[in-house]
Scaffold this active site. Structure first.
Site, short mmCIF file in Angstrom:
data_model
loop_
_atom_site.label_atom_id
_atom_site.label_comp_id
_atom_site.label_asym_id
_atom_site.label_seq_id
_atom_site.Cartn_x
_atom_site.Cartn_y
_atom_site.Cartn_z
N ILE A 157 -9.38 47.96 14.68
CA ILE A 157 -8.85 46.63 14.37
C ILE A 157 -9.92 45.74 13.75
CG2 ILE A 157 -7.87 44.52 15.36
CD1 ILE A 157 -6.50 46.29 17.45
N ARG A 238 -8.88 40.92 24.35
CA ARG A 238 -8.43 40.87 25.74
C ARG A 238 -8.82 39.52 26.34
NH1 ARG A 238 -5.36 43.91 24.44
NH2 ARG A 238 -4.90 46.03 25.15
N GLU A 267 -3.19 36.26 32.02
CA GLU A 267 -1.91 36.50 31.36
C GLU A 267 -0.83 36.94 32.35
OE1 GLU A 267 -0.56 39.35 27.66
OE2 GLU A 267 -2.51 38.37 27.57
N HIS A 285 0.91 36.75 22.91
CA HIS A 285 0.49 38.15 22.81
C HIS A 285 1.36 38.91 21.80
CE1 HIS A 285 -1.73 41.49 25.21
NE2 HIS A 285 -1.65 41.80 23.92
#
Length: 320
Positions: A157, A238, A267, A285
């Site tokens: 990513i 994260r 979360e 998210h």
């Protein structure tokens, strides 16, 4: 007939693959996320568990499933699963890497543009007070061309973010524990920086790292004080990598320019106060929330169930 439990609704194509191979499929269809107690009840007689990263699969769940052969995580991360304990029970744990790379990278670039041009802030103003009319100095933002993006975590990513950013004339530096080779850096058009230098010199910082014990609260009060006062922090990695309480303080005291979060420390809860700041973008998210990415993820988890049922090795085993 082997039983598969889906702890959340998945794309139709996923369940179709399982149906085509004659599995008995049960799906959690309740409101919200499945509770730990409900998960314990559902796994007692299953052979396979397909679960999103929002479902915690701990040792208690694993012990409650004596016939379990595979835990197929619907996501690139797998910190929601006690993979080490599963290994002691000879249960394979798999994930879905790479297929969400482009989607997450697109969201990261979108957040960078939205922060810089105050797009979300402008949208909210138009929906509430409106604006008095075009004026030369009204609602100014910044162009991203020529600015410096620092990427923390340079896996699939991170590298895709770099490619897209370079196409927009953004200078890119990166940090991770292990530096790339010189040919790799040149092919991507990026430079390596120490973590301290990246923090001090970046106009935007993108967190693209997986969660580890070492990077918990890597971005804390001390780090925010070292960032540029105009810099933006974007977390699509994260949540626990960022100390959100410290971030809130840094934003309130204008130690940094703004932030965009797609993942959260606790979360799905968001640190109270962040939602009140106009220089903060909060998204639920959605990094890989595209039809294309979720379909590809579903294909991986379903095919892994089929492979294990046929006595073959699953792909993308994370606890082998």
């Amino acid at each position: 007939m082997s039983k598969v439990f889906l702890s959340a609704k998945l794309p139709t194509a996923t369940t179709q693959i399982l149906a085509d191979h004659h599995f008995e499929v049960q799906t959690y269809t309740g409101n919200g996320l499945i509770s730990h107690a409900e998960l314990l009840r559902q796994v007692s007689d299953i052979d396979y568990l397909i679960t999103p990263l929002s479902t915690q699969v701990d040792a208690e769940v694993i012990d409650a499933a004596p016939h379990l052969k595979l835990i197929a995580n619907f996501g690139a991360g797998f910190n929601n699963i006690d993979a080490a304990y599963a290994r002691t029970k000879r249960i394979q744990v798999t994930n879905t890497p790479a297929v969400s790379t482009n989607s997450v990278a697109e969201v990261m670039i979108g957040l960078m543009l939205a922060l810089s041009h105050r797009i979300v802030e402008g949208d909210q103003q138009m929906r509430t007070t409106g604006f008095p009319g075009w004026a030369p100095l009204y609602f100014l933002g910044h162009e991203i061309a020529g600015k410096t993006l620092g990427i923390v975590g340079f896996g699939n990513i991170g590298r895709e973010v770099a490619r897209k950013a370079r196409a927009l004339a953004v200078n890119v530096q990166y940090w991770q524990p292990h530096r790339l080779s010189d040919p790799e850096e040149r092919s991507l058009g990026v430079t390596y920086a120490s973590f301290a230098d990246l923090v001090a010199n970046s106009d935007f910082i993108s967190i693209n790292a997986p969660q580890t014990k070492e990077n918990h609260h890597q971005f804390d009060a001390a780090i925010f004080q070292q960032m540029k006062a105009t810099a933006y922090l974007i977390n699509v990695g994260r949540g626990p990598i960022v100390d959100e309480a410290a971030l809130l303080t840094a934003l309130q005291q204008k130690e940094i320019g703004g932030a965009a979060l797609d993942v959260y420390e606790h979360e799905p809860k968001v640190t109270v106060g962040l939602e009140k700041l106009t220089n903060v973008i909060l998204t639920p998210h959605i990094g890989n929330a595209t039809v294309e990415a979720r379909a590809a993820m579903g294909t991986i988890v379903a095919n892994n169930v089929v492979l294990v049922e046929q006595g073959q090795a699953a792909k993308f085993i994370v606890n082998g």
